[in-house]
Design an enzyme around this catalytic site. Structure first.
Site, PDB file in Angstrom:
ATOM      1  N   ASN A 108       6.789 -10.505   0.628  1.00  0.00           N
ATOM      2  CA  ASN A 108       7.096 -11.094  -0.684  1.00  0.00           C
ATOM      3  C   ASN A 108       8.607 -11.035  -0.914  1.00  0.00           C
ATOM      4  O   ASN A 108       9.352 -10.518  -0.078  1.00  0.00           O
ATOM      5  CB  ASN A 108       6.326 -10.360  -1.790  1.00  0.00           C
ATOM      6  CG  ASN A 108       6.661  -8.886  -1.820  1.00  0.00           C
ATOM      7  OD1 ASN A 108       7.794  -8.507  -2.095  1.00  0.00           O
ATOM      8  ND2 ASN A 108       5.684  -8.050  -1.503  1.00  0.00           N
ATOM      9  N   LYS A 110       1.964 -13.233  20.585  1.00  0.00           N
ATOM     10  CA  LYS A 110       2.293 -14.327  19.672  1.00  0.00           C
ATOM     11  C   LYS A 110       1.173 -15.373  19.686  1.00  0.00           C
ATOM     12  O   LYS A 110       0.767 -15.827  20.766  1.00  0.00           O
ATOM     13  CB  LYS A 110       3.627 -14.958  20.087  1.00  0.00           C
ATOM     14  CG  LYS A 110       4.116 -15.986  19.109  1.00  0.00           C
ATOM     15  CD  LYS A 110       5.420 -16.617  19.559  1.00  0.00           C
ATOM     16  CE  LYS A 110       5.701 -17.814  18.681  1.00  0.00           C
ATOM     17  NZ  LYS A 110       6.731 -18.684  19.238  1.00  0.00           N
ATOM     18  N   LYS A 113      -3.358  -1.347 -17.159  1.00  0.00           N
ATOM     19  CA  LYS A 113      -2.977  -0.821 -15.837  1.00  0.00           C
ATOM     20  C   LYS A 113      -2.576   0.652 -15.924  1.00  0.00           C
ATOM     21  O   LYS A 113      -2.857   1.437 -15.019  1.00  0.00           O
ATOM     22  CB  LYS A 113      -1.815  -1.659 -15.284  1.00  0.00           C
ATOM     23  CG  LYS A 113      -1.696  -1.606 -13.789  1.00  0.00           C
ATOM     24  CD  LYS A 113      -0.730  -2.650 -13.260  1.00  0.00           C
ATOM     25  CE  LYS A 113      -1.340  -4.036 -13.237  1.00  0.00           C
ATOM     26  NZ  LYS A 113      -0.430  -5.037 -12.660  1.00  0.00           N
TER      27      LYS A 113
HETATM   28  O1  C5P Z   1      -1.861  -3.669  -9.197  1.00  0.00           O
HETATM   29  P1  C5P Z   1      -0.431  -4.072  -9.233  1.00  0.00           P
HETATM   30  O2  C5P Z   1       0.108  -4.498  -7.890  1.00  0.00           O
HETATM   31  O3  C5P Z   1      -0.079  -5.058 -10.308  1.00  0.00           O
HETATM   32  O4  C5P Z   1       0.329  -2.719  -9.637  1.00  0.00           O
HETATM   33  C1  C5P Z   1       1.698  -2.579  -9.571  1.00  0.00           C
HETATM   34  C2  C5P Z   1       2.038  -1.125  -9.434  1.00  0.00           C
HETATM   35  O5  C5P Z   1       1.235  -0.503  -8.445  1.00  0.00           O
HETATM   36  C3  C5P Z   1       3.464  -0.903  -8.979  1.00  0.00           C
HETATM   37  O6  C5P Z   1       3.906   0.332  -9.496  1.00  0.00           O
HETATM   38  C4  C5P Z   1       3.307  -0.850  -7.457  1.00  0.00           C
HETATM   39  O7  C5P Z   1       4.374  -0.151  -6.825  1.00  0.00           O
HETATM   40  C5  C5P Z   1       2.014  -0.118  -7.307  1.00  0.00           C
HETATM   41  N1  C5P Z   1       1.224  -0.507  -6.116  1.00  0.00           N
HETATM   42  C6  C5P Z   1       1.014   0.412  -5.110  1.00  0.00           C
HETATM   43  N2  C5P Z   1       0.254   0.075  -4.017  1.00  0.00           N
HETATM   44  C7  C5P Z   1      -0.308  -1.138  -3.931  1.00  0.00           C
HETATM   45  C8  C5P Z   1      -0.111  -2.096  -4.947  1.00  0.00           C
HETATM   46  C9  C5P Z   1       0.665  -1.738  -6.020  1.00  0.00           C
HETATM   47  O8  C5P Z   1       1.534   1.529  -5.183  1.00  0.00           O
HETATM   48  N3  C5P Z   1      -1.033  -1.447  -2.861  1.00  0.00           N
END
Ligand code: C5P
Length: 402
Positions: free
Chosen positions: A210, A289, A337
């Site tokens: 990303n 690959k 959240k």
């Molecule tokens: O669920 P979401 O991705 O929106 O949550 C964002 C938060 O969760 C951020 O603090 C991100 O660093 C953390 N996160 C994580 N591991 C993941 C996905 C998100 O620690 N696999």
């Protein structure tokens, strides 16, 4: 920022277009309660009239070493002793070079040599001049000698270039000045931060990732370190370097990030989950690959571990700050959240509406905790990071007292 900065600030202005921003810096410092005296180099006067600074600081501006009017004001030795902090903003490449070599051929250089107080420089110059080895070497040498180096920032330059070399904004500088005088709220605390994107391999040469730049996480690492914390940054692949005081552990995939974080989380007082972790990974990355054969293809994706949720399920969990990027109903989604991930605080930003979020240099975030919230208005990530660490430190310390 309240009117609490009862300090004497000697503001040195050297020749650069950013000198106009120093006027705003004076206003902010005076409003914070500081006494400000301004010293200009001869070339600074090509950019701004001393009267501007005089009106804002409420004191005459010093420009000459040998001043016929000196009776009515402090001489240079008095001025050097008076200062609790000397801030050079903007600091030109020429001034930085002379300061490094110990020159005293103008009043400001003389004061820097004569003062026992800390000197801070806010470099401001064309990006090529900043990148030049001579300037870099000068800045490194000054840093090693205890001079604080604040900035520069990245962005558009007066000359039309884009890059690293802009002076930090006055708000950022005044935050740094306030922080310089306030003892670190996180002194001796272990802070663990995840930052940047992760890369999930498809085959040996391709991956899913990303646009996260890591800027926010790195700015938080710097701010936490400046607040006295011992900082470990678990970082995905980014193009920026961490401050020297921060320990970086480089990882690539979500699973590597999880392992690195879970290993260190039990020893941390605070965990900041700032990484943009990929939500999915390719279940079985190809060993070689993948060749194209013209037909469509499918990738089997499986969810990655939710790192922050794993941390907050630990027996002795650190105080945890998570992030949320939302496109709508920011507060409601972030609160949900906060509860679902068992966080102590969450920093939410609305993506897609302002120059805020992933690749941007600025951010505006709403910080939410179980019984309160605060908006940190749009500002440079560096400044937002300082404010966020300050707020986090207050909440962390309040929780400790419970
Ligand atoms: O669920 P979401 O991705 O929106 O949550 C964002 C938060 O969760 C951020 O603090 C991100 O660093 C953390 N996160 C994580 N591991 C993941 C996905 C998100 O620690 N696999």
């Amino acid at each position: 920022m309240g009117a609490t900065l009862k300090k004497n600030i000697l503001l040195g202005v050297t020749g650069g277009i950013a000198a106009y921003k120093s006027a705003e810096l004076i206003r902010l410092l005076v409003r914070a309660g500081a006494e400000v005296r301004v010293v200009m180099t001869p070339s600074a006067r090509e950019f701004v009239q001393p009267m501007t600074y005089q009106a804002l600081s409420g004191h005459r501006v010093y420009t000459e070493i040998f001043d016929a009017d000196a009776d009515s004001a402090m001489d240079h030795i008095e001025l050097a002793r008076w200062a609790d902090l000397v801030v050079i903003a903007p600091a030109s490449a020429n001034f930085i070079a002379k300061l490094r070599d110990g020159y005293a051929d103008n009043l400001l250089l003389t004061l820097c040599l004569a003062s026992k107080s800390t000197v801070a420089i806010a470099p401001a110059m064309n990006q090529q001049m900043y990148a030049n080895d001579a300037t870099q070497e000068n800045i490194r040498a000054l840093g090693a000698r205890g001079v604080k180096v604040w900035g520069p920032a990245e962005g558009d330059q007066a000359c039309g270039d884009v890059g690293l070399g802009r002076m930090l904004e006055p708000e950022g500088l005044s935050e740094l000045i306030c922080q310089f005088f306030s003892p670190g709220k996180l002194l001796g605390k272990q802070v663990l931060i995840s930052a940047g994107p992760t890369r999930e391999a498809i085959d040996p040469v391709r991956y899913i990732s990303n646009r996260s730049s890591g800027k926010m996480g790195y700015a938080l690492a710097q701010a936490a370190s400046e607040a006295g914390a011992d900082v470990t940054l678990v970082s995905g692949p980014v193009e920026i370097s961490p401050p020297q005081s921060v320990r970086r552990v480089s990882v690539t995939s979500a699973i590597e990030m999880r392992d690195a974080v879970i290993e260190r989380a039990p020893g941390a007082d605070i965990f900041i989950a700032c990484a943009a972790v990929s939500d999915y990974r390719v279940e079985k990355p190809a060993a070689h690959k993948i060749k194209k054969d013209g037909a469509s293809m499918q990738l089997e994706l499986v969810p990655t571990p939710d790192i922050v949720s794993e941390v907050t399920q630990l027996g002795n969990k650190p105080f945890t700050l998570g992030f949320a990027a939302e496109t709508e109903d920011v507060e409601q989604h972030a609160r949900e959240k906060l509860t679902r991930k068992n966080l102590d605080m969450i920093a939410a930003n609305q993506v897609g509406v302002r120059p805020s979020g992933f690749e941007s240099d600025t951010n505006e975030i709403l910080v939410i905790w179980p019984d309160g919230q605060q908006l940190l208005a749009l500002g440079e990530k560096r400044v937002i990071a300082i404010q966020l660490i300050d707020l986090l430190a207050d909440r962390y310390l309040a929780n400790e007292r419970k």
